[in-house]
Design an enzyme around this catalytic site. Sequence first.
Site, mmCIF file in Angstrom:
data_model
loop_
_atom_site.group_PDB
_atom_site.id
_atom_site.type_symbol
_atom_site.label_atom_id
_atom_site.label_comp_id
_atom_site.label_asym_id
_atom_site.label_seq_id
_atom_site.Cartn_x
_atom_site.Cartn_y
_atom_site.Cartn_z
ATOM 1 N N ASP A 297 50.609 -12.240 28.838
ATOM 2 C CA ASP A 297 51.235 -12.330 30.153
ATOM 3 C C ASP A 297 52.734 -12.544 30.022
ATOM 4 O OD1 ASP A 297 51.014 -12.633 33.108
ATOM 5 O OD2 ASP A 297 51.730 -14.645 32.671
ATOM 6 N N VAL A 401 50.174 7.068 52.460
ATOM 7 C CA VAL A 401 49.325 7.828 53.378
ATOM 8 C C VAL A 401 48.043 8.228 52.658
ATOM 9 C CG1 VAL A 401 51.330 8.617 54.686
ATOM 10 C CG2 VAL A 401 50.418 10.054 52.857
ATOM 11 N N LYS A 408 50.361 14.111 51.139
ATOM 12 C CA LYS A 408 51.370 13.291 50.478
ATOM 13 C C LYS A 408 52.626 14.108 50.188
ATOM 14 C CE LYS A 408 48.588 9.692 48.236
ATOM 15 N NZ LYS A 408 49.274 8.511 48.803
ATOM 16 N N SER A 430 46.424 6.465 43.740
ATOM 17 C CA SER A 430 45.566 5.928 42.685
ATOM 18 C C SER A 430 45.142 7.001 41.688
ATOM 19 C CB SER A 430 44.321 5.285 43.302
ATOM 20 O OG SER A 430 43.616 6.226 44.086
ATOM 21 N N HIS A 451 51.504 2.075 42.306
ATOM 22 C CA HIS A 451 50.093 1.953 42.658
ATOM 23 C C HIS A 451 49.701 0.499 42.861
ATOM 24 C CE1 HIS A 451 45.626 2.329 41.299
ATOM 25 N NE2 HIS A 451 45.727 2.298 42.612
ATOM 26 N N GLU A 463 50.884 -0.785 39.174
ATOM 27 C CA GLU A 463 51.211 0.219 38.159
ATOM 28 C C GLU A 463 52.438 0.995 38.627
ATOM 29 O OE1 GLU A 463 47.188 1.793 35.997
ATOM 30 O OE2 GLU A 463 47.455 2.398 38.071
ATOM 31 N N ASN A 501 42.538 3.116 36.358
ATOM 32 C CA ASN A 501 41.422 3.943 36.812
ATOM 33 C C ASN A 501 40.921 4.869 35.711
ATOM 34 O OD1 ASN A 501 41.036 2.924 39.371
ATOM 35 N ND2 ASN A 501 42.532 4.292 40.316
#
Length: 725
Positions: A297, A401, A408, A430, A451, A463, A501
Site C-alpha cells: 500500500d 454514460v 461514449k 470498465s 475506472h 484504475e 476485470n
Amino acid sequence: MIYQGNAITVARDDDAVATLTLDHRDESVNTLSSTVVGELAEAVEALRAESGLEGLIVTSAKEAFVVGADITEFHGLFERGEDEIRTMLERVHGIFNAIEDLPFPTVTALNGLALGGGCELALTTDFRVMSDSAQLGLPETKLGILPGWGGCVRLPRLIGADNAIEWIAGGTQNKADEALRMGAVDAVVPGESLQEAARDLLDRARRGELDHEARRTEKRSPLKLDAIEQMMVFETAKGYVAGKAGPHYPAPIEAIKVIQKGAGETRERAQAIEAASFAKLAKTDVCYNLVGLFLNDQAVKKAGGRYAKQARPVEHAAVLGAGIMGGGIAYQSASKGTPILMKDIKAEAIDLGLKEARKLFAKQVERKKFTTEQMAERLTHIRPTLSYGDFGEVDLVVEAVVENPKVKGAVLAEAEAALGDDAILASNTSTISITRLAEHLTRPEQFCGMHFFNPVHRMPLVEVIRGEKTGDAAVAATVAYARQMGKTPIVVNDCPGFLVNRILFPYFGGFSALVAQGADFRRVDKVMERFGWPMGPAYLLDVVGMDTALHAGEVMAEGFPDRMGGLGGKDGGGVIPLMVEHERLGQKSGKGFYAYEEDRKGKPQKVEDDEALELVRQVAEGEQEFSDEAIIARMMVPLCLEAVRCLEDGIVGSAAEADMALIYGIGFPPFRGGALRYIDAMGAEAFVAQADELAAELGPLYAPTDGLREMARSGQRFHRDADPA
C-alpha cells in the site's frame, strides 16, 4: 546537552527540566526503527546518569509525534525464531520501563499522530497532554500482531480493560476528545499551547499537586477487576470481537486473551505474557501477508504521489452522465472539496444523480462525519446542468454514460469540443478500449481511462488507464484528481478489461466450468467465502449484474480467444447467458442465482430460489461432488495466472500494484496478500505443478506462462521482501 543522536536529543534547561526531542534528521516522520530504539536506550541511560534533574518532557519536532515502529523491518525481524523476537521485545520493555521508573515526574506532549510504538512510548510517562488535532492509537492488530511494547499492559490500567479492548482489537485511531474522555491523556489543548501545557502539568507534579507516583503504581499493578468482573468484560468482548474479526484474523482475539491473562499480574509478568503472544502471532502467514499488504500500500501511494507531483491540482471537475454512477462520482468529488458540474441530457437523470449524492451525504451526517451545515455547504459544490455552457472552465471531465462504444464516442467528442485546450478528458469505462475511444478525439494525448468501482463512495480503487496515445500530463492530472477524491489510483495500460476485470473473469470462467460439471453453486459460494472472499462467485455475479458480466465476458473472449473464448457470447452456452435469457440479472432484477428480498433497512438479502437451481441443472452434466481443495484450486489458479500475465505483459507496473488492485477493487482476501503473494506463499514450483495438472483437463485458461515456469525453476518470488518462516 545531555544526549545528542541522529534522531533523538536530550537537553536540560536552567530549571532542572530535561526535554527529550524526537526528530529523525533523515526521515520526514519519526519511527521507532531498531536504530532509533538504540538511541532511545542511550538517551535514557544519559537521563539516569544526570544528577539534579527534576522532570522530563518527551516531545517531537516533526508534524507527527511517532507514527509507530519501522514496518519495513518487520519481515526481516519476524523471519527469525520466536526466541529472538521475544528477546527484542524484552529489550524494548526494559527501555520503556526505565522511562516509567525515572526518579522524577514525566510528561509527553503529543503534537500529531502517535500510533503503535509511538503510543506505547507515550504511555510510559506519568502524564500526557495532546494537541486537539492529534490522534492516538494502537493499530497493530491490522498487521496481524498485537501491541508488543507494553500497550496491552499499560493501556488497560489507564483507561479500563473494556475501553482498551475496543482500542486495541479495533486498531482504531482515536481523536483527542475521545482520548481525553477515556483517560488516555490528561489534557487537550490547541497545538500552539502544547509545550506550555506540558510544562504546566510537569510543574504541578513537581510541586506535588499531581501524584505521579500513584499513576506509576497503577500502571505497575494488577488490574482492579474481581473474578466476576473479569469474566463479564473479557468473555463478552471475545464473543463480539470474534464475530467482527472473523476466523481469518486471530490477532484481535489474541490481544483480548493477553489483556485477560495479564490482568492479575504485575507489570513485568504481564509484559512477558504480551511478548510471548506477540512472538507467536509474528510467525503466522496472516501477519506476514498483512505486513506485506501495508508495504504494498505504501509503494502504491508513493507511485501515485510521483504522478501527482507532475500535475497541477484539479480545481473544477465535471461528470458526464448523472444517475447513480454520476451522482456517486459527483458526491465523492464534492465531499473532498472539489467543485463538480454534473451534466446529463435528461432532467430526470439529473434528479436521480442529485438524490444519490444527497443520500450519501445524509449517511455521513448520520455517522457524524459531517455536520448538517457541512453537508449543505458541500452539496453546493455539485452544480447540475443540461448544457456544456460552463465546460470551458473545467480542468478535468469524467465521462460516465452507458457502456456502449458508439454512445461514449459521440459524448466524448461533444465534450472535447466544449473544453479548454488544457483540459483532460477521462472515461469511466470498465471494458471498452481507451485506444479505441480515443479515435473519436482530436486531442487523444489528453484522454485516458478513469475506472471507478461500484459503489463509488465505498470502493477505494480507481484504475487510471493509459491508451496508446495518452500523454503523461493526462495520466498525472487524473491520478492527482483521484487522490483529491480520497481514492487510491493505480496506473495501468490499455487492454480488454484493463487490470482488475481482466483478472476477475478467468475466476468466473473457473466457476462456470465447475457449474457445468455439476458442482452446486451454493457450495462453491460457501467454500470461497470460507477461503476469505466477501462473497462467493455466484453471489458476486448477482451483485455485478448478469448482463454486465455477459458483456464483459464477450470483450474478454474477443481479446483473449485462446483461453477466454468460452467465457462470453450469447450463443456460447453456459450458465451466465442462460440467466440473462431468463431475465435473471441478479440484484438489479430481484433474482439471479439467488432471489432477493429487502430487509428492514431496504437492503437486498439473498435467499435460495428453486427456479435458479432448476435452470442451473440445464447446463450441468449431472451432479458432481468436489472437495474444498479442488474448488479453491479451480477458482484461484486461473485468477492468479491472469495476474501473472498482466504483470508480464506490462499492463501493471509491479507485483505490489497488481495485488493491491485486487484487494481494493474486488475484495481479494487481504489476509492472503493478493494473487501474486498467494503464489509466493504456495511457492511457484508447487503452483505450476497444480496449474499443469488442471490444464491437462481444463485447457489453456489453467496453463502457466513461460515466465512463471522459469520462476519455478529458479526459486524466484514476485515479492522480494523477506521469506516467510
